[in-house]
Structures are given as C-alpha cells and as structure tokens.
Design a protein around this motif. Structure first.
Motif, PDB file in Angstrom:
ATOM      1  N   SER A  58       0.828  -1.197   0.000  1.00  0.00           N
ATOM      2  CA  SER A  58       0.000   0.000   0.000  1.00  0.00           C
ATOM      3  C   SER A  58       0.866   1.253   0.000  1.00  0.00           C
ATOM      4  O   SER A  58       1.924   1.304   0.633  1.00  0.00           O
ATOM      5  N   MET A  59       0.399   2.255  -0.741  1.00  0.00           N
ATOM      6  CA  MET A  59       1.114   3.515  -0.803  1.00  0.00           C
ATOM      7  C   MET A  59       1.209   4.124   0.588  1.00  0.00           C
ATOM      8  O   MET A  59       2.193   4.786   0.913  1.00  0.00           O
ATOM      9  N   ALA A  60       0.198   3.886   1.439  1.00  0.00           N
ATOM     10  CA  ALA A  60       0.224   4.440   2.794  1.00  0.00           C
ATOM     11  C   ALA A  60       1.425   3.891   3.561  1.00  0.00           C
ATOM     12  O   ALA A  60       2.233   4.658   4.100  1.00  0.00           O
ATOM     13  N   ALA A  61       1.565   2.559   3.565  1.00  0.00           N
ATOM     14  CA  ALA A  61       2.666   1.941   4.304  1.00  0.00           C
ATOM     15  C   ALA A  61       4.005   2.373   3.720  1.00  0.00           C
ATOM     16  O   ALA A  61       4.947   2.695   4.446  1.00  0.00           O
ATOM     17  N   ILE A  62       4.073   2.405   2.379  1.00  0.00           N
ATOM     18  CA  ILE A  62       5.320   2.783   1.725  1.00  0.00           C
ATOM     19  C   ILE A  62       5.694   4.220   2.046  1.00  0.00           C
ATOM     20  O   ILE A  62       6.857   4.538   2.344  1.00  0.00           O
ATOM     21  N   SER A  63       4.705   5.098   2.040  1.00  0.00           N
ATOM     22  CA  SER A  63       4.991   6.501   2.337  1.00  0.00           C
ATOM     23  C   SER A  63       5.506   6.654   3.759  1.00  0.00           C
ATOM     24  O   SER A  63       6.416   7.436   4.011  1.00  0.00           O
ATOM     25  N   GLU A  75       0.682   9.505  -1.360  1.00  0.00           N
ATOM     26  CA  GLU A  75       2.058   9.823  -0.993  1.00  0.00           C
ATOM     27  C   GLU A  75       2.218  11.307  -0.668  1.00  0.00           C
ATOM     28  O   GLU A  75       2.932  11.687   0.242  1.00  0.00           O
ATOM     29  N   ILE A  76       1.507  12.157  -1.420  1.00  0.00           N
ATOM     30  CA  ILE A  76       1.616  13.594  -1.178  1.00  0.00           C
ATOM     31  C   ILE A  76       0.988  13.941   0.168  1.00  0.00           C
ATOM     32  O   ILE A  76       1.563  14.680   0.963  1.00  0.00           O
ATOM     33  N   ASP A  77      -0.171  13.367   0.431  1.00  0.00           N
ATOM     34  CA  ASP A  77      -0.862  13.677   1.680  1.00  0.00           C
ATOM     35  C   ASP A  77      -0.061  13.189   2.881  1.00  0.00           C
ATOM     36  O   ASP A  77       0.037  13.875   3.893  1.00  0.00           O
ATOM     37  N   VAL A  78       0.514  11.998   2.771  1.00  0.00           N
ATOM     38  CA  VAL A  78       1.233  11.439   3.909  1.00  0.00           C
ATOM     39  C   VAL A  78       2.599  12.107   4.079  1.00  0.00           C
ATOM     40  O   VAL A  78       3.019  12.399   5.187  1.00  0.00           O
TER      41      VAL A  78
END
Lengths: 313, 286
Positions: free
Chosen positions: A135-140, A251-254
């Motif tokens: 997930s982009m969340a975890a990666i970010s 990614e931008i938000d996180v």
C-alpha cells in the motif's frame, strides 16, 4: 440490425418472431448490466455532470451555493493570487510526470535483462514487484523516514558515509518533488517490468536470429527490432502512467501535504485541499473540470502524436 | 525455441555476469526499504533513532504494542469485512455485466462498453466531492447510514471496469457449441452463466478477487473521508492515525506498517504466477 430489417421486409411472420426473441435477449442483457450501470451512473457519470454544474457556483460549506457564472474559472486563470497558485499546481503536476519517462527507461532496461531467461530470474521479478503491491500508505510511512532530515534518515546516513553534507529532502522545496518522483519510480517499476516482459516475450525469436545472420549487434537489434515491436506496450504503459500520476494523492498527503511552500501540490492534491480543507466546493469542482479537460487533452495528444510512432502487428 | 539466442548469450559470459550484477543492484534497491522497515521495527527507540542498520536484539514487543495501540484487531476485521462485501458485490455485478457484453447481442452494446472503458481515464479525485455529497445524502434519505458505515466504503467500488473487461475477454472465448447445447437442454443465459461460464472462468475470477482485495486493502483517500469514527475504520486509515499518534517512535511505526502489509505479501506469494500473468495479459489487451 440492417440484416434484421431486411428479413422483416421479406417475410413478416418469422421476422416478428425473431424480433421478439431479440427483444427478450436485449432485456436479459440490460438486466445483467443494470447493477453495474447503476453504480457507474451514480458514482461516475452523474458526479462528472455535477462537477460541471457546481463549478459555476460559489459554494463555501456550510453556506448555500450562489450562482456566480465563470468566476471560479476566472479565479483560477486570471486572479493575481489564485492564478499563480493554480498555475503552480499545474506545473507541479507536469513536473511529477517526469517520473513516467524515467520509469519507462529503467523498467524497460530491467525487463530486457530479465527476459534473458537466466537461472533464478524469477526471484528478481518477485523482488521488483513487491513495492508495487504494497500500500502507498505503508510505503509513504517508510519513505518519510528514509528521507528524514535528521542524520539518522537512511539517505542522510549514506551521505554522511560518503562525507557529503546532509539534506532536508522532503522539507527542501527544491528536493521535495524529486524525492516523490524517485519513490514513485521505485514503486511503479514492478508493474511496468511485468508488462514489458510480456511484450518482449511476444516478439518472435526468428527476427533476432535473422538479424544475427545479417550481422546485427545487440544495440542494433534493440533499436531496430525490440523498440519498434514493443511500442504498443510502451504506449499502454505511458497512458497508465499519466493516469496514475494525475491521481497521485496518498504519498503527497502522507509525506508532504503539498509542501514545502506548495512545491508538491499537484492538481489532484490542490482539488482535495480546496474541497475538504477549505470547503470551497464550487472552486474545487472547477479544478476537477480543469483536471478532466487536462486528461482529455493529454490523452488526445498521446493518441495523435505518439501513436504515429507506434507499430501495430 | 531460443536455442541460438541462448547460445549467443552463453558465449558471452561476462555479459551474463554484468546482467546479474545489475539485476542484483536493482533487487537490493527494491528490497532495501522493506529490510529497513523490518529491521527498524525490531529495534528499541534509542537504536531506531541511531545509525546502525540492524538491531542488537529483537524487540518483538514492538509488534504487541503497535497492534494494541493502533487498535489493529478492530481495524483488521473491519478491512476484511469491507473487502468481503466489496468483492462479493463487485464480482457478482461484473460477472453479469461481462457476460452481457461478451455473449448477448443487444442494441448499444459497443457504445455502452466504450463509454465504460473511457471512464478508466477519469481519476477518482475528480469525482470525490460529488461522491462524498452523494453518500451523505443517501444516508440522510434512506433507511441505512452510509457515512461511518459499510455502504459508503463498499458500494461505490462494486462497479469495476477492469473486472468487467477481464471477464468479458474470458467469456468471449467460451465456444458457442457449449452454449448451443445448453440451450437445447433448455438453459437460458442465467443458467448457462452460473453453471457453465462461471465454473470455467474460476482462474480469471480469482485474479479479480486478488487484485480487488489488494486495492480495497490499500485504499486510503476515500476511506479516510468517510470514516471519522473507529467503528468501520479500515486498517489503512488506522495506520495513518497510529503514525500520527506514535510520532517519533519509528520502531512502533515500522512495526505497524509491516503488520498492514503482511496479508498482501502472503497473498502475493501464494498467487504470484497467476497474478503476474494476468496483469501482463490485461496490460497487453488494454
């Protein structure tokens, strides 16, 4: 259809029967389609129309909308403050798209090497594909710490090891966007590699063999066989890449919340900010319409200009 | 097939070594953030903020603490239920729609299919405002709560162009003879679809299930918007909240992040082959 009307004219009775059966078939088809169409209508088509209408209103929640004609567009394109901010987000979006060609080059290069059918190549493919799935969340969350501005961030520990000055990475207005691009390439590579590999495997081997007899070297083969025959795949990857970079949000938000100093505010993030942080629904809808036109134009350009260089068959 | 080609590469063993070296560097780059995440998740806080790459001892208790403080046991279940409802709806609706596109002739078929395909171009962000207003409104007029409840999290994702597209390709390949003989036995479209077409396309359906599961599991922007209480909060949003709460405790943050990706990794390792093949196939025909 035209076939059918001809039948009807010649012989009315069986034609009518056939027509009735066709009507029954069509009814079945529409019934089968109904749930999907309903969902697409409510969550995709009507929203598009809604956005266009809402863009003509000043609608700052919790107040009621007021019709203001083109003033939202006026703000985005001609206002001293608004147009500068909006123009910057358009430029940021284009800047962010720089990741697409980089990604294409890197993943094509790796795919060509993976295609050599050496032992244990499958293991490499697994490794390359892992980031795409996560997930982009975890990666970010992980990459925030890789890019951490203190001396214990992974990239800074590397810089220290090489005796270079440490960087602020995501907090540096000049470096923030390149940081996001690098992460995007790292994550998106796996998907592109898999698709390039499939494209490479569909190129007939005889072509390479024939060119070997003609004395072509590796670079010649790559330029004259691989690249042209792979162009439909590359074209597909290009389109998917454009769509993906236009919708980049997590990614931008996180990682940056559009900063520092708006350096990573893309169109999608700008829209989100105006809608859900400033609650200016009308203005955000105008941005949505512009974003949509943006996609249409980009897709059109891709089909008209790039497709000329694509070889099918 | 590629005998001559392979022999060409055999003669050039230094090229082979170079290939391996480059691939190895690439693989290390791909994996290092994961290794770093896992290694940090086992450190104590002091080490996590230090410069050594590996922990001196393994602090498994980080996982227990992250799990408890992030309320992952609740959010895990939420995410699984959300995925289950989304998938059931999406797969069922897509099977019906794909079948209609693949095997029934009706006026407007190609037009409707074309319009559906073109919606793949619309980024979700464009629709996010009206969709948010829609689910708020549906919750107000209907008997069912939408925001902070499963409908807002699942129903909008039950229509999937990708799933319809992939299944349509498959249904179209089923030989007509099968359908004709089923028709002689008195089976209509509905029975043919569920008794013959669906069992035949189990593999394609599995691919859609896996891909949609990953998509649902990983989604963030929309769930963040429609869950402001923990009741139906999925794990991705839970992770973001935990990251904020944990602040500088990066060992806990990394443990939390790793927990959320473990299910995806497990699924991937079990379905790897079908997975990459189907992506490649859908890609080429797209």
């Amino acid at each position: 259809m035209s076939n059918n009307t001809a039948v009807v004219k010649k012989n009315i009775k069986p034609g009518a029967q056939k027509k009735q059966r066709q009507r029954k078939e069509a009814l079945a088809a529409y019934a089968f389609l109904a749930p999907s169409i309903l969902i697409f209508a409510v969550f995709t088509f009507l929203p598009a129309i809604f956005s266009i209408i809402a863009s003509f209103f000043r609608w700052n929640l919790p107040y009621d909308p007021v019709f203001t004609g083109l003033s939202n567009y006026g703000y985005l394109f001609t206002d001293d403050i608004g147009a500068v901010e909006f123009g910057k987000s358009v430029l940021n979006t284009l800047y962010f798209m720089l990741g697409i060609p980089i990604n294409i080059c890197v993943s094509l290069w790796i795919a060509v090497m993976l295609n050599r059918k050496l032992p244990a190549v499958g293991l490499f493919r697994t490794a390359f594909f892992l980031p795409t799935l996560t997930s982009m969340a975890a990666i970010s969350v992980v990459w925030i710490w890789l890019y951490h501005p203190a001396d214990y961030g992974l990239f800074n520990t590397l810089l220290i090891r090489f005796g270079l000055p440490i960087q602020a990475w995501l907090r540096d207005p000049l470096l923030a966007m390149p940081c996001l691009i690098v992460m995007g390439v790292w994550r998106g590579m796996g998907y592109n590699i898999v698709i390039f590999l499939a494209g490479l495997q569909s190129i007939p081997h005889d072509l390479y063999e024939a060119s070997e007899i003609d004395g072509a070297n590796w670079t010649g083969q790559f330029r004259l066989i691989t690249l042209p025959l792979l162009s439909p795949t590359t074209f597909y990857i290009l389109i998917i890449g454009v769509i993906n970079s236009l919708k980049a949000f997590t990614e931008i938000d996180v990682m940056t919340q559009g900063g520092p100093l708006g350096a990573t505010t893309t169109l999608a993030y700008y829209l989100y900010q105006y809608a859900f942080q400033y609650f200016q629904i009308g203005l955000a809808s105008a941005v949505a319409v512009v974003l949509f036109v943006f996609i249409l134009v980009l897709t059109f350009i891709q089909f008209k200009v790039v497709e000329k260089k694509v070889h099918y068959g | 097939m590629g005998k001559q080609r392979r022999s060409l590469h055999k003669t050039n063993s230094s090229a082979k070594v170079a290939t391996y070296v480059i691939l190895l560097i690439g693989a290390v780059i791909s994996l290092i953030p994961f290794v770093w995440m896992i290694s940090t998740s086992f450190k104590n806080l002091g080490e996590a903020l230090g410069s050594s790459f590996f922990p001196s001892e393994l602090h498994f208790e980080n996982y227990v603490e992250a799990w408890k403080r992030a309320r992952f046991s609740e959010y895990f279940i939420n995410s699984i239920i959300i995925a289950a409802i989304t998938l059931t709806g999406q797969v069922t609706f897509s099977i019906f729609a794909a079948y209609a596109f693949a095997r029934i002739k009706f006026p407007g078929r190609d037009f409707i299919f074309g319009v559906l395909l073109s919606t793949m171009m619309i980024p979700a962000m464009v629709n996010i405002i009206p969709n948010f207003l829609t689910v708020t409104w549906l919750g107000r007029i209907g008997p069912l709560k939408w925001i902070n409840n499963w409908p807002a999290l699942t129903v909008p994702f039950m229509g999937s162009v990708f799933a319809i597209f992939l299944l349509r390709q498959f249904f179209a390949q089923i030989p007509d003879e099968l359908f004709d003989s089923a028709q002689i036995d008195g089976a209509g479209h509905f029975r043919f679809l569920w008794q013959i077409a669906v069992p035949l396309s189990k593999a394609s359906i599995m691919v859609i299930v896996v891909l949609s599961f990953i998509g649902t599991w990983n989604a963030l922007a929309w769930p963040m918007l429609v869950t402001n209480t923990p009741d139906w909060r999925p794990i991705s949003v839970g992770l973001m909240n935990f990251v904020e709460e944990a602040g500088q405790q990066i060992n806990l943050t990394m443990a939390g992040a790793f927990i959320t990706i473990i299910p995806i990794m497990i699924i991937y390792f079990f379905t790897q082959k079908q997975f990459t093949e189907s992506i490649a196939r859908s890609g080429l025909k797209g």
